[in-house]
Design a protein around this motif. Structure first.
Motif, mmCIF file in Angstrom:
data_model
loop_
_atom_site.group_PDB
_atom_site.id
_atom_site.type_symbol
_atom_site.label_atom_id
_atom_site.label_comp_id
_atom_site.label_asym_id
_atom_site.label_seq_id
_atom_site.Cartn_x
_atom_site.Cartn_y
_atom_site.Cartn_z
ATOM 1 N N ARG A 1 1.059 17.128 7.563
ATOM 2 C CA ARG A 1 1.300 16.611 6.208
ATOM 3 C C ARG A 1 0.283 15.536 5.851
ATOM 4 N NH1 ARG A 1 6.339 13.750 5.520
ATOM 5 N NH2 ARG A 1 5.717 13.622 3.347
ATOM 6 N N ILE A 2 0.036 14.619 6.778
ATOM 7 C CA ILE A 2 -0.904 13.529 6.526
ATOM 8 C C ILE A 2 -2.309 14.082 6.309
ATOM 9 C CG2 ILE A 2 -2.013 11.489 7.525
ATOM 10 C CD1 ILE A 2 0.644 10.900 8.956
ATOM 11 N N ARG A 3 -2.730 15.015 7.150
ATOM 12 C CA ARG A 3 -4.081 15.580 7.039
ATOM 13 C C ARG A 3 -4.255 16.375 5.748
ATOM 14 N NH1 ARG A 3 -7.093 16.501 11.813
ATOM 15 N NH2 ARG A 3 -7.363 18.720 11.300
ATOM 16 N N LEU A 4 -3.240 17.123 5.371
ATOM 17 C CA LEU A 4 -3.321 17.901 4.134
ATOM 18 C C LEU A 4 -3.385 17.008 2.900
ATOM 19 C CD1 LEU A 4 -0.783 20.793 4.883
ATOM 20 C CD2 LEU A 4 -3.240 21.051 4.493
ATOM 21 N N PHE A 5 -2.654 15.881 2.954
ATOM 22 C CA PHE A 5 -2.570 14.999 1.789
ATOM 23 C C PHE A 5 -3.776 14.066 1.686
ATOM 24 C CE2 PHE A 5 -0.853 11.619 -0.914
ATOM 25 C CZ PHE A 5 -0.159 12.346 -1.873
ATOM 26 N N TYR A 6 -4.229 13.533 2.848
ATOM 27 C CA TYR A 6 -5.267 12.514 2.817
ATOM 28 C C TYR A 6 -6.622 12.978 3.364
ATOM 29 C CZ TYR A 6 -1.579 9.074 1.857
ATOM 30 O OH TYR A 6 -0.544 8.372 1.290
ATOM 31 N N GLY A 7 -6.631 14.044 4.162
ATOM 32 C CA GLY A 7 -7.890 14.501 4.752
ATOM 33 C C GLY A 7 -7.837 14.494 6.269
ATOM 34 N N ASP A 8 -8.780 15.200 6.888
ATOM 35 C CA ASP A 8 -8.750 15.422 8.330
ATOM 36 C C ASP A 8 -8.994 14.174 9.167
ATOM 37 O OD1 ASP A 8 -8.252 18.050 7.805
ATOM 38 O OD2 ASP A 8 -10.274 18.773 8.247
ATOM 39 N N TYR B 1 0.828 -1.199 0.000
ATOM 40 C CA TYR B 1 0.000 0.000 0.000
ATOM 41 C C TYR B 1 0.870 1.260 0.000
ATOM 42 C CZ TYR B 1 -4.238 -2.744 0.836
ATOM 43 O OH TYR B 1 -5.281 -3.625 0.715
ATOM 44 N N GLU B 2 0.215 2.388 -0.171
ATOM 45 C CA GLU B 2 0.895 3.678 -0.298
ATOM 46 C C GLU B 2 1.135 4.330 1.064
ATOM 47 O OE1 GLU B 2 -0.801 6.665 -3.178
ATOM 48 O OE2 GLU B 2 -1.325 7.657 -1.292
ATOM 49 N N SER B 3 2.252 5.038 1.167
ATOM 50 C CA SER B 3 2.565 5.826 2.365
ATOM 51 C C SER B 3 3.215 7.143 1.949
ATOM 52 C CB SER B 3 3.516 5.056 3.282
ATOM 53 O OG SER B 3 4.002 5.887 4.326
ATOM 54 N N LEU B 4 3.001 8.181 2.720
ATOM 55 C CA LEU B 4 3.821 9.375 2.560
ATOM 56 C C LEU B 4 5.230 9.045 3.013
ATOM 57 C CD1 LEU B 4 1.676 12.383 3.875
ATOM 58 C CD2 LEU B 4 2.293 11.854 1.524
ATOM 59 N N ASN B 5 6.223 9.673 2.406
ATOM 60 C CA ASN B 5 7.595 9.422 2.852
ATOM 61 C C ASN B 5 7.909 10.231 4.105
ATOM 62 O OD1 ASN B 5 7.999 12.039 1.934
ATOM 63 N ND2 ASN B 5 9.834 11.564 0.770
ATOM 64 N N LEU B 6 8.876 9.754 4.826
ATOM 65 C CA LEU B 6 9.399 10.433 6.014
ATOM 66 C C LEU B 6 8.331 10.744 7.063
ATOM 67 C CD1 LEU B 6 12.240 11.280 6.891
ATOM 68 C CD2 LEU B 6 11.677 13.600 6.212
#
Length: 223
Positions: A191-198, A115-120
């Motif tokens: 970063r996670i919230r901005l990329f994937y949602g709240d 599955y996909e993940s944001l880096n760092l």
């Protein structure tokens, strides 16, 4: 350029020069900045000559290089498998620098690796666990770091748990909202919230003298 080959030489000035070249190649930093980074790393590594053979030190430097190359790729998204692999490289360096005075356990479900993940997103959490949890715990207690990953309700969860000093509920509630140095918990959460949602991001659970668990939640998107 192989960082592990640094230790064909023992002279610290030669090693520092090679580290300067290394940081210039991978970060494109100014000469002054590269020298600063090189000096810091050299200060960590050179005392190890009295305790470890060159091959051991070289292996740890190679782990550091893999982590640096990973940072430099500039990819915003990567497979969970790569995020796990790279945080393992980071932990290998931390173990070496801390004289292996804490243990690490991994419990990662294979089904999440594609599955996909944001880096760092894991490295700052691990760094926080070591610096604020394990490094300040009582000397007669051995540190433990546990990395878990699982799939639940079409979401990926990855947790980092330490058995360090822990914190009270008030502090735990603010750890992902207060600004911190470097990447920090707040930056990872945002970063996670901005990329994937709240509905996604970090959650914190901690108990004083028992330890802290920080859990990443991201959607189960195929890489």
């Amino acid at each position: 350029f192989l960082l592990g080959n640094l230790f064909e030489d023992i002279d610290s000035d030669v090693i520092t020069k090679k580290l300067v070249d290394f940081h210039s190649i991978y970060f494109g930093e100014t000469d002054k900045c590269s020298k600063c980074c090189a000096s810091i790393i050299c200060d960590f590594l050179c005392p190890a000559f009295d305790r470890y053979d060159k091959e051991t030190i070289s292996n740890k430097c190679s782990a550091y290089q893999r982590f640096v190359e990973y940072l430099n790729k500039g990819k915003n998204v990567l497979p969970v498998a790569d995020e796990i692999k790279n945080v393992k490289s980071y932990i290998a360096v931390q173990l070496f620098m801390h004289d292996y005075d804490f243990d690490v356990e991994y419990d990662i479900d294979e089904e999440i690796m594609g599955y996909e993940s944001l880096n760092l997103i894991l490295q700052p959490i691990v760094e926080n666990a070591i610096e604020h949890g394990l490094e300040v715990m009582e000397e007669d207690k051995r540190g433990l770091l546990i990395i878990k990953g699982w799939l639940q309700d079409n979401k990926i969860y990855i947790s980092v748990t330490d058995n360090g000093v822990g914190m009270d509920e008030d502090k735990a509630a603010t750890i992902i909202t207060q600004h911190s140095k470097g990447y920090g918990m707040r930056n990872v959460h945002e970063r996670i919230r901005l990329f994937y949602g709240d509905e996604y991001g970090l959650s914190v659970h901690s108990e004083i003298d028992k330890g802290t668990t920080i859990t990443v939640c991201i959607p189960a998107n195929c890489a």
